[in-house]
Design a protein around this motif. Structure first.
Motif, mmCIF file in Angstrom:
data_model
loop_
_atom_site.group_PDB
_atom_site.id
_atom_site.type_symbol
_atom_site.label_atom_id
_atom_site.label_comp_id
_atom_site.label_asym_id
_atom_site.label_seq_id
_atom_site.Cartn_x
_atom_site.Cartn_y
_atom_site.Cartn_z
ATOM 1 N N GLY A 75 -7.032 0.271 -4.724
ATOM 2 C CA GLY A 75 -8.095 0.461 -3.748
ATOM 3 C C GLY A 75 -8.646 1.866 -3.623
ATOM 4 O O GLY A 75 -9.852 2.093 -3.814
ATOM 5 N N PRO A 76 -7.814 2.861 -3.303
ATOM 6 C CA PRO A 76 -8.359 4.208 -3.046
ATOM 7 C C PRO A 76 -8.963 4.852 -4.285
ATOM 8 O O PRO A 76 -8.427 4.754 -5.387
ATOM 9 N N ARG A 77 -10.106 5.521 -4.083
ATOM 10 C CA ARG A 77 -10.746 6.278 -5.162
ATOM 11 C C ARG A 77 -10.047 7.642 -5.289
ATOM 12 O O ARG A 77 -9.217 8.018 -4.477
ATOM 13 N N GLN A 78 -10.439 8.398 -6.296
ATOM 14 C CA GLN A 78 -9.782 9.679 -6.564
ATOM 15 C C GLN A 78 -9.875 10.630 -5.371
ATOM 16 O O GLN A 78 -8.885 11.267 -4.985
ATOM 17 N N MET A 130 0.742 4.171 -5.589
ATOM 18 C CA MET A 130 -0.299 3.995 -4.582
ATOM 19 C C MET A 130 0.184 3.137 -3.423
ATOM 20 O O MET A 130 -0.242 3.334 -2.276
ATOM 21 N N ALA A 131 1.051 2.168 -3.681
ATOM 22 C CA ALA A 131 1.625 1.381 -2.591
ATOM 23 C C ALA A 131 2.415 2.286 -1.656
ATOM 24 O O ALA A 131 2.356 2.149 -0.416
ATOM 25 N N ALA A 142 8.991 3.967 2.224
ATOM 26 C CA ALA A 142 8.755 3.467 0.874
ATOM 27 C C ALA A 142 7.373 2.826 0.828
ATOM 28 O O ALA A 142 6.366 3.494 0.968
ATOM 29 N N HIS A 143 7.308 1.526 0.702
ATOM 30 C CA HIS A 143 6.046 0.794 0.536
ATOM 31 C C HIS A 143 5.613 0.132 1.828
ATOM 32 O O HIS A 143 4.588 -0.557 1.863
#
Length: 952
Positions: free
Chosen positions: A17-20, A776-777, A804-805
């Motif tokens: 999902g998230p962009r740079q 990313m999680a 953690a996640h």
């Protein structure tokens, strides 16, 4: 900067999902310079770097689909008239397009929050009604995993309820499907039950049995009158389960009418593709008196706070969470998506349409059999529905060869007999082709038209006289237009992943990409019978070999079995492997399973089913396994320890620093380490349980590996094992697996037709993408925790205050200060357009949030803003601005009907339904208000009202 010839894989960026720039902003908030730096702070140094996943690039979507198409083309799709519980069927196009292929249905979660699940709950109630009506039983559940495991559940059900308390044997008719008998034997052995397989009509003394399983019609086709047999078992205080074909029951007397205590079976032939064995919805129906002991989920009707009827999961806290190690079942799921297909198949066809399909199938079988007799072939049955067995002697092998040359698979029974099962897809051309297979040189082919009016063979005494499906829903939606609109209306009632983030901790509701889903409905995967010859399933062989290798690389294990068709089945298969391993070394006395107190209820339930005794170990104040208590318990039971079951990262959402030490302690006392793979989404590419001490793990493919939840199923729960446990992986009687015994599911590869989803996901992500997804999680979970920690305490954290996640928010102090409960917050989130996080697990009064890597920063912020706004509303209650009892949280969720009606609350309509301005442009309106759970359990109604109720 990309160039016009850039061929980099676009899928990874589509999945994450998230962009740079978003990633950098989130890392800045957390005070970390890079994802690698964050990962190093979260994952303990003792296990960091244990991953064996290669840093490989994945394929783009088009390339992966092309590669999988090439594999699928290795499957040879022929007409399979093998039967044995699996049949060709037509999935009506509007159901295929508007349900099976519709993300509004397949991305929905288990309906634990009924207010945003009314659509899928209504469809499941239809399924329960369909099953109860056809079987003649008073109550049915919302489906089980497959017919074989449903009969195994029936066995333990009979043991628990039978009044023949001294009995320890379970009778299974040799007329049951062979794979069912195998699964029952697997389930019975660790429990110490004796399984007796035989001919029920040859039984004299039945006093040793606590229960019996019969098949109706029999696996070889015979339609037997079972009433006298049922009466005989009842006279000995044993219960009787009848595995019945639902289509046949439209014409035959249902089991409930000849005295059976429960009916089980499969709804596969109601529109669900063969799919090489699954996923398919099994059913379980019984008497009302036994409802509290029925395994699986049950949908019931209650009322909301306005008195309006509302659906909900009845008896919602299933027995494994109440009784834990004393539970008789570890089932905590259902085959919801497939049950809903079957229910809509019945909605579309109605009772008359189902009977027409059944009559046509039977008539074609009668014509086929009569013509075969004219050709001199011996048909063993006098009475049958859709299946016949032929005594073919020394010609059997040659007949199979001739049939396959003509494009047909027939059932291989033994060297001198074969079987044929027809279905709704059978045509006149098929009958003619089959006659040609059996006709001798120069023989005259029977005249189809001359046989058209041949009498049915069903015994008159067994023909159904009772009506069924006399409910409005099964007598309304006859046109495609009406069915399409009905399915749309139900979907609009629900919140699924196609509308909003579903932030459930422990459940990993991540993207189910369209490119992953497309191959599921390819005929090359969907139209294969699970017992088709191996040479016709070479595409499946290649795909499953690929997938086993991929999962080994992702986990660090040496071998994988794809057979378990749910996480609970994976747990069970894993413990069975451990049990068999100990027995092979002369240590069958090892039967203690250590389980932390924080474990999910399925863990102790599974240990009990595997014949193990549970010893609970304590957790410390941070939610970690208490190592001192573990050492003491391990020393106390040293010579009896079989295994420990732990979840990693822990159930509390942290990477425990002492995981290697946990493994070493148990190994030091001769035990094996089972690591529950529910939280594998935080580990892939970062650390590998097979390399830091695990001996076996189950993997929830419907969590980490992108198989959709489907409203509560299907799931897949394969197990990965170290090499010493590989000889004890599940087997199957067919030629598809080398080991012939130990089946835990009816089909050799369980829910095979949805395995392409995971194959596509891993192939497109590659090792590089999978590692990025785990990172990313972890980033997304820590971003939410950091944004919300000043508003709600984060209950557990690991090194440097990181999770953690997933993260657990502690709402208990707010309950003390305001009276607002965790349920109030969960229901208020519906007004903000969100599914609630996991409530009160693993700690009562908390919310467990898992955003996954698939959610964008924009969606994470939207969720955080909702939670912050709710905290301000709680503060208004604390300060007296909102009334303590009549406030937006206690009354949530708010329906459109309530808002346009008379308004008596001290807060405004706008506050109720538009708590954030952003909601004005896109509002989800819940169809019902808060559902009254207590009323629903006290006034249990689990089927559709009859047609007369609408007339009244």
């Amino acid at each position: 900067m990309s160039t016009p010839l850039d061929t980099r894989n676009e899928f990874i960026a589509r999945h994450i999902g998230p962009r740079q720039a978003d990633t950098k902003a989130m890392l800045d908030l957390l005070g970390h310079a890079s994802l690698d730096a964050l990962t190093d702070s979260v994952v303990p140094a003792s296990i960091r770097g244990t991953s064996v996943l290669a840093a490989s690039d994945g394929l783009g979507e088009a390339e992966a689909l092309a590669e999988l198409r090439g594999i699928a083309d290795r499957n040879k799709v022929m007409r399979s008239f093998i039967g044995q519980g699996y049949y060709n069927t037509h999935t009506p196009a509007p159901i295929l397009r508007n349900l099976l292929e519709n993300p509004a249905w397949y991305t929905a979660y288990t309906p634990y929050q009924p207010e945003i699940s009314q659509g899928r709950l209504e469809a499941l109630l239809n399924f329960q009604t369909l099953v109860a009506d056809l079987t003649g039983m008073e109550i049915a559940n919302a489906s089980l995993l497959d017919e074989g495991t449903a009969v195994a559940e029936a066995m333990t059900f009979c043991k628990r309820l039978s009044k023949n308390k001294g009995a320890n044997a379970f009778f299974v008719s040799n007329h049951c499907h062979p794979q069912t008998i195998d699964v029952v034997r697997t389930r019975a052995e660790p429990l110490g039950y004796e399984v007796v397989v035989g001919d029920e009509f040859a039984l004299d003394d039945v006093s040793k049995f606590f229960g019996a399983a019969l098949q109706y019609p029999a696996t070889n086709g015979d339609v037997h009158d079972l009433k006298a047999i049922v009466d005989k078992f009842h006279a000995a205080n044993a219960l009787v389960a009848v595995a019945a074909d639902l289509l046949a029951l439209t014409l035959l007397t249902p089991p409930g009418e000849f005295g059976a205590d429960l009916a089980i079976g499969s709804a596969q032939r109601f529109g669900v593709p063969l799919g090489f064995g699954g996923p398919h919805a099994a059913y379980f129906a019984t008497k009302d008196a036994f409802k509290r002991d029925m395994p699986g989920r049950v949908v019931g009707i209650s009322i909301d706070r306005h008195g309006k009827p509302a659906y909900r999961l009845a008896m919602q806290t299933r027995e494994q969470h109440i009784r834990r190690e004393k539970a008789t079942s570890n089932i905590c799921t259902a085959q919801v998506l497939l049950a809903n297909i079957a229910s809509m198949f019945a909605v579309y066809h109605g009772p008359e349409g189902l009977q027409a399909i059944a009559r046509r199938t039977h008539a074609l079988t009668v014509i086929l059999a009569t013509g075969l007799k004219q050709l001199g072939v011996q048909v063993e049955q006098d009475t049958y529905f859709d299946t016949i067995t032929l005594a073919t002697g020394g010609r059997t092998g040659a007949l199979h060869d001739k049939a396959r040359a003509a494009g047909y698979n027939l059932r291989e029974i033994d060297p001198s007999r074969l079987g044929i099962s027809l279905d709704e897809t059978t045509t006149r051309a098929d009958i003619d082709a089959l006659w040609h297979v059996f006709a001798g040189e120069g023989a005259a082919i029977p005249d189809f038209d001359a046989l058209h009016d041949t009498d049915a063979t069903l015994p008159k005494a067994l023909r159904r006289t009772s009506k069924f499906l006399q409910h409005a829903v099964f007598n309304t939606h006859r046109s495609e237009t009406e069915l399409m609109r009905y399915l749309r209306r139900l979907a609009d009632y629900d919140l699924a992943l196609d509308r909003t983030m579903i932030p459930l901790g422990s459940c990993t509701m991540k993207l189910n990409a369209a490119s992953e889903m497309i191959p599921v409905t390819w005929a090359e995967f969907g139209a294969l019978h699970p017992f088709a010859p191996e040479d016709q399933a070479q595409g499946y062989a290649k795909m499953t070999q690929d997938l086993e290798r991929m999962l080994c690389e992702a986990t660090g294990y040496d071998a994988v079995s794809l057979q378990p068709n749910a996480g609970s089945q994976g747990e069970y298969a894993g413990l069975l492997a451990i049990r068999a391993y100990h027995a092979s070394r002369g240590e069958g006395h090892r039967d203690i399973c250590l389980i932390p107190s924080s474990a999910h209820g399925t863990n102790p339930a599974t240990a009990n089913m595997a014949g193990m005794r549970v010893v609970v170990t304590a957790c410390d104040a941070r939610g970690n396994v208490d190592l001192d208590d573990l050492r003491a318990k391990a020393a106390q039971h040293s010579d009896k320890i079989a295994a420990i079951m732990i979840t990693y990262p822990s159930t509390h959402g942290v990477f425990e620093e002492g995981v290697r030490e946990i493994c070493d302690i148990v190994h030091g006392h001769g035990g094996q380490v089972y690591i529950d793979g529910a939280n594998m989404n935080a580990m892939v590419g970062l650390c590998a349980p097979g390399k830091f001490g695990g001996d076996v793990s189950h993997l929830n493919l419907h969590k980490t590996f992108c198989i959709p939840h489907g409203g509560g199923g299907p799931g897949v729960g394969p197990i990965g094992v170290k090499s010493h446990l590989a000889p004890f992986l599940p087997g199957h009687r067919t030629g598809h697996l080398s080991r012939k015994d130990g089946a835990v599911s009816a089909a050799p590869y369980g829910s095979a037709s949805i395995l392409p989803i995971t194959w596509m996901y891993i192939r497109m992500m590659g090792g590089t993408g999978l590692r990025r997804a785990s990172q990313m999680a972890i980033l997304n979970a820590n971003y939410i925790a950091r944004r919300l920690e000043e508003h709600y305490p984060v209950l557990y954290a690991g090194h440097e205050g990181l999770v953690a996640h997933e993260c657990i928010l502690d709402l208990r102090p707010l309950k003390d200060s305001s009276g607002i409960s965790v349920e109030d917050v969960a229901k208020r989130l519906i007004d903000f357009g969100f599914h609630a996080p996991t409530m009160s697990f693993p700690v009562a009064g908390t919310l467990m949030i898992e955003p996954t890597e698939s959610e964008s920063k924009e969606e994470l912020d939207r969720f955080c803003e909702a939670m912050i706004a709710i905290r301000e509303e709680i503060r208004a209650v604390e300060e007296g601005t909102f009334d303590k009892d009549d406030n937006p949280l206690r009354n949530a969720p708010h329906t459109a009907q309530e808002v346009v009606g008379e308004w008596s609350h001290p807060y405004s309509r706008e506050v109720a339904v538009y708590p954030l301005q952003s909601l004005v442009a896109g509002k989800y309106w819940p169809p019902v208000g808060r559902v009254d759970n207590v009323y629903g359990d006290r006034n249990l109604v689990c089927s559709c009202p009859p047609l007369e109720a609408y007339a009244e």
